[in-house]
Design an enzyme around this catalytic site. Structure first.
Site, PDB file in Angstrom:
ATOM      1  CD  GLU A  86      10.311  12.613  11.368  1.00  0.00           C
ATOM      2  OE1 GLU A  86       9.172  12.173  11.550  1.00  0.00           O
ATOM      3  OE2 GLU A  86      11.212  11.975  10.798  1.00  0.00           O
ATOM      4  CE  LYS A 142      -1.773   2.751   2.974  1.00  0.00           C
ATOM      5  NZ  LYS A 142      -1.642   3.987   2.174  1.00  0.00           N
ATOM      6  CD  GLU A 159      13.422   0.161   8.821  1.00  0.00           C
ATOM      7  OE1 GLU A 159      14.073   0.993   9.492  1.00  0.00           O
ATOM      8  OE2 GLU A 159      13.766  -1.032   8.710  1.00  0.00           O
ATOM      9  CB  CYS A 194      13.322   8.866   7.925  1.00  0.00           C
ATOM     10  SG  CYS A 194      14.238   7.861   6.779  1.00  0.00           S
TER      11      CYS A 194
HETATM   12  P1  NAD Z   1       2.633   8.258   7.858  1.00  0.00           P
HETATM   13  O1  NAD Z   1       2.983   7.433   9.053  1.00  0.00           O
HETATM   14  O2  NAD Z   1       1.589   9.296   8.027  1.00  0.00           O
HETATM   15  O3  NAD Z   1       2.123   7.317   6.677  1.00  0.00           O
HETATM   16  C1  NAD Z   1       2.891   6.244   6.215  1.00  0.00           C
HETATM   17  C2  NAD Z   1       1.972   5.230   5.576  1.00  0.00           C
HETATM   18  O4  NAD Z   1       1.086   4.718   6.565  1.00  0.00           O
HETATM   19  C3  NAD Z   1       1.104   5.776   4.464  1.00  0.00           C
HETATM   20  O5  NAD Z   1       0.986   4.811   3.441  1.00  0.00           O
HETATM   21  C4  NAD Z   1      -0.236   6.009   5.148  1.00  0.00           C
HETATM   22  O6  NAD Z   1      -1.315   5.970   4.237  1.00  0.00           O
HETATM   23  C5  NAD Z   1      -0.256   4.851   6.122  1.00  0.00           C
HETATM   24  N1  NAD Z   1      -1.104   5.029   7.324  1.00  0.00           N
HETATM   25  C6  NAD Z   1      -1.442   6.189   7.933  1.00  0.00           C
HETATM   26  N2  NAD Z   1      -2.226   5.933   9.002  1.00  0.00           N
HETATM   27  C7  NAD Z   1      -2.382   4.597   9.077  1.00  0.00           C
HETATM   28  C8  NAD Z   1      -3.058   3.717   9.964  1.00  0.00           C
HETATM   29  N3  NAD Z   1      -3.782   4.146  11.019  1.00  0.00           N
HETATM   30  N4  NAD Z   1      -2.984   2.382   9.743  1.00  0.00           N
HETATM   31  C9  NAD Z   1      -2.271   1.898   8.715  1.00  0.00           C
HETATM   32  N5  NAD Z   1      -1.621   2.680   7.834  1.00  0.00           N
HETATM   33  C10 NAD Z   1      -1.660   4.009   8.005  1.00  0.00           C
HETATM   34  O7  NAD Z   1       4.017   8.839   7.325  1.00  0.00           O
HETATM   35  P2  NAD Z   1       4.250   9.808   6.083  1.00  0.00           P
HETATM   36  O8  NAD Z   1       3.767  11.151   6.484  1.00  0.00           O
HETATM   37  O9  NAD Z   1       3.744   9.183   4.828  1.00  0.00           O
HETATM   38  O10 NAD Z   1       5.855   9.785   5.994  1.00  0.00           O
HETATM   39  C11 NAD Z   1       6.648  10.548   6.803  1.00  0.00           C
HETATM   40  C12 NAD Z   1       7.163   9.738   7.988  1.00  0.00           C
HETATM   41  O11 NAD Z   1       7.839   8.580   7.530  1.00  0.00           O
HETATM   42  C13 NAD Z   1       8.200  10.511   8.787  1.00  0.00           C
HETATM   43  O12 NAD Z   1       7.970  10.333  10.164  1.00  0.00           O
HETATM   44  C14 NAD Z   1       9.519   9.868   8.379  1.00  0.00           C
HETATM   45  O13 NAD Z   1      10.550  10.000   9.308  1.00  0.00           O
HETATM   46  C15 NAD Z   1       9.113   8.455   8.179  1.00  0.00           C
HETATM   47  N6  NAD Z   1      10.080   7.757   7.339  1.00  0.00           N
HETATM   48  C16 NAD Z   1      10.909   6.825   7.901  1.00  0.00           C
HETATM   49  C17 NAD Z   1      11.868   6.166   7.128  1.00  0.00           C
HETATM   50  C18 NAD Z   1      12.750   5.112   7.745  1.00  0.00           C
HETATM   51  O14 NAD Z   1      13.240   4.277   6.997  1.00  0.00           O
HETATM   52  N7  NAD Z   1      12.983   5.114   9.030  1.00  0.00           N
HETATM   53  C19 NAD Z   1      11.968   6.451   5.768  1.00  0.00           C
HETATM   54  C20 NAD Z   1      11.114   7.396   5.207  1.00  0.00           C
HETATM   55  C21 NAD Z   1      10.168   8.041   6.009  1.00  0.00           C
END
Ligand code: NAD
Length: 458
Positions: free
Chosen positions: A361, A152, A228, A262
């Site tokens: 963050e 997804k 992650e 991230c």
């Molecule tokens: P997010 O957590 O809002 O969303 C990530 C994914 O989860 C999306 O596909 C979203 O649709 C889904 N999602 C949201 N709520 C959900 C729920 N209740 N249940 C299941 N799925 C759900 O993150 P974002 O805003 O898309 O990305 C930014 C974040 O990702 C930042 O915190 C960043 O640090 C992190 N990130 C981490 C890494 C790593 O490898 N550590 C890499 C890239 C980004």
């Protein structure tokens, strides 16, 4: 929606819960048929390598899709995102027929095998900031180890994942082994995470959603859940380092991908004796990160992903001002007439690590600079965070560099570099930055169970 001008780019399916149930049933059937899971590793390798070649053959098209969808500069998507996805898939494919299982040291009348088995049906939920790279980081090892996978993508950036999934099929991946379901996290993502038909969940995204996913796992079938998550990474600069190079990388560390990374080095921790001079050098470097149109090959920084993220950044800049940080560069939205979500490279000096702009963050081009007197203080500041994803140490003294790098509680640390690393090394976080590892042979561990077979001879 285009981050560069706010216009609709494309419409894609918005999958609902019934679509998810159907996809899970299809994935299960594909897994149980053994068409992929039982295929010889050498044959799975051939499919993955062919897939990597097809992505390479369509590199320009995929780089363009990623540029339009995410607002990343075209020079990044052509030079970094697409080549890294190709290398990840090719490397994992090429590795999988070199992995041996184990025989344990049993008494002589016994033989015990310790084998890796695929988890079964894996769901991968990924964010919008590196859609293609994270897709490759999740799909390459999960498919190489024989799982059926449902991916997804983030709802605002589904294009590259959809495109490369089509190429996987062309490469010979059997039907039902990989399905991409675009849709919202709060309904579709949640449904996948709560579903008893999912055996493993791999996630990249925010710490907040990661915690929710662990709860979903506990409320359902205890599916293996690997996360992650976010970061607030320290970049520590000692006076005895190559300051010119350190200043250049201090800017890269926070402004690359508009700070939506991230592992971004958002806390610059600088030895007091050189702080004033070094801060000037970083401010000068920040000028080469003025955002521009992502399709322009000279652009180094594009827009933020959308208006909501732009607002989050603006809110944090206001918080930083109120907390008493000294705003020495940037601090404004620009190019508003384009309709895009552009924000200037922004720097706060005189930050205290307890301030919200040093602890939370922001996920934007905002740097917090903090001074230190000795290595002990630098380490105390650096480790005073709920996160532990990445960091870096700059020093030409091998003792200082090694001692500080070893004591940093982070998953990846650079010495005299930032963002160093490739597919050969694992990637993941300590503390609330996560519990899984993407990349390298260690990623195979997240997608396999260890199975013991104990044989006794008469
Ligand atoms: P997010 O957590 O809002 O969303 C990530 C994914 O989860 C999306 O596909 C979203 O649709 C889904 N999602 C949201 N709520 C959900 C729920 N209740 N249940 C299941 N799925 C759900 O993150 P974002 O805003 O898309 O990305 C930014 C974040 O990702 C930042 O915190 C960043 O640090 C992190 N990130 C981490 C890494 C790593 O490898 N550590 C890499 C890239 C980004």
């Amino acid at each position: 929606m285009s981050p560069a001008d706010g216009r609709i780019l494309a419409e894609v399916a918005n999958c609902g819960l019934e679509d998810a149930d159907c996809a899970i049933a299809v994935a299960r059937a594909a897994f149980e048929s053994g068409v992929w899971a039982m295929m010889a590793p050498a044959d799975r390798k051939m499919v993955l390598v062919r897939w990597a070649e097809l992505i390479e053959a369509h590199a320009d098209e995929i780089a363009l899709l990623e540029c339009l969808d995410v607002g990343k500069p075209i020079s990044d998507t052509t030079g970094v995102d697409v080549p890294s996805a190709v290398r990840t898939i090719r490397w994992s494919g090429e590795a999988i027929d070199k992995v041996y299982d184990q025989i344990s040291p049993t008494p002589k009348d016994c033989l015990a095998l310790v084998q890796r088995m695929p988890l079964g049906v894996v769901a991968a939920i990924i964010p919008w900031n590196f859609p293609l790279s994270t897709t490759a980081w999740k799909l390459a090892p999960s498919l190489a180890t024989g799982n059926s996978v449902i991916l997804k993508p983030a709802s605002n950036t589904p294009l590259s994942a959809l495109r490369i999934a089509g190429l996987a099929s062309e490469a010979g991946l059997p039907d039902g082994v990989l399905q991409v379901l675009p849709g919202p996290g709060v309904s579709l993502g949640r449904h996948l995470a709560l579903h008893n038909g999912i055996d493993g969940l791999t996630f990249t995204g925010s710490t907040e959603v990661g915690k929710q996913l662990m709860r979903y796992s506990g409320e359902s079938n205890l599916k293996r859940t690997f996360l992650e998550l976010g970061g607030k990474s320290p970049n520590i600069v000692f006076a005895d380092s190559n300051l010119e190079k350190a200043a250049k990388f201090a800017a890269i560390a926070v402004f690359y991908n508009s700070g939506q990374t991230c592992t971004a080095g958002t806390r610059l921790i600088v030895e007091e004796t050189v702080r004033e001079r070094f801060v000037e050098m970083v401010v000068a470097e920040s000028q080469s990160w003025m955002p521009g149109e992502p399709l322009d090959p000279t652009t180094t920084m594009g827009p933020m992903i959308d208006a909501a993220q732009l607002q989050t950044v603006a809110d944090y800049v206001e918080i930083g001002r109120q907390e008493g940080g000294s705003l020495i560069a940037g601090g404004s939205r620009i190019l508003a007439d384009t309709g895009g979500s552009y924000y200037e490279p922004t720097i706060f000096d005189g930050v205290d690590n307890s301030m919200r702009i040093a602890q939370e963050e922001i996920f934007g081009p905002v740097l917090a600079i903090i001074g230190f007197k000795d290595a002990e203080e630098a380490l105390a500041i650096a480790n005073d965070s709920i996160y532990g994803l990445a960091g870096a140490v700059w020093s030409n003294n091998i003792n200082t560099a090694h001692r500080v790098a070893a004591a940093l509680r982070v998953g990846t640390v650079g010495i005299n570099n930032y963002f160093g690393g490739d597919i050969t090394v694992p990637f993941g976080g300590f503390k609330q930055s996560g519990n899984g590892r993407d990349k390298s042979m260690h990623a195979f561990d997240d997608y396999t169970e260890l199975k013991t077979t104990w044989i006794e001879f008469d």
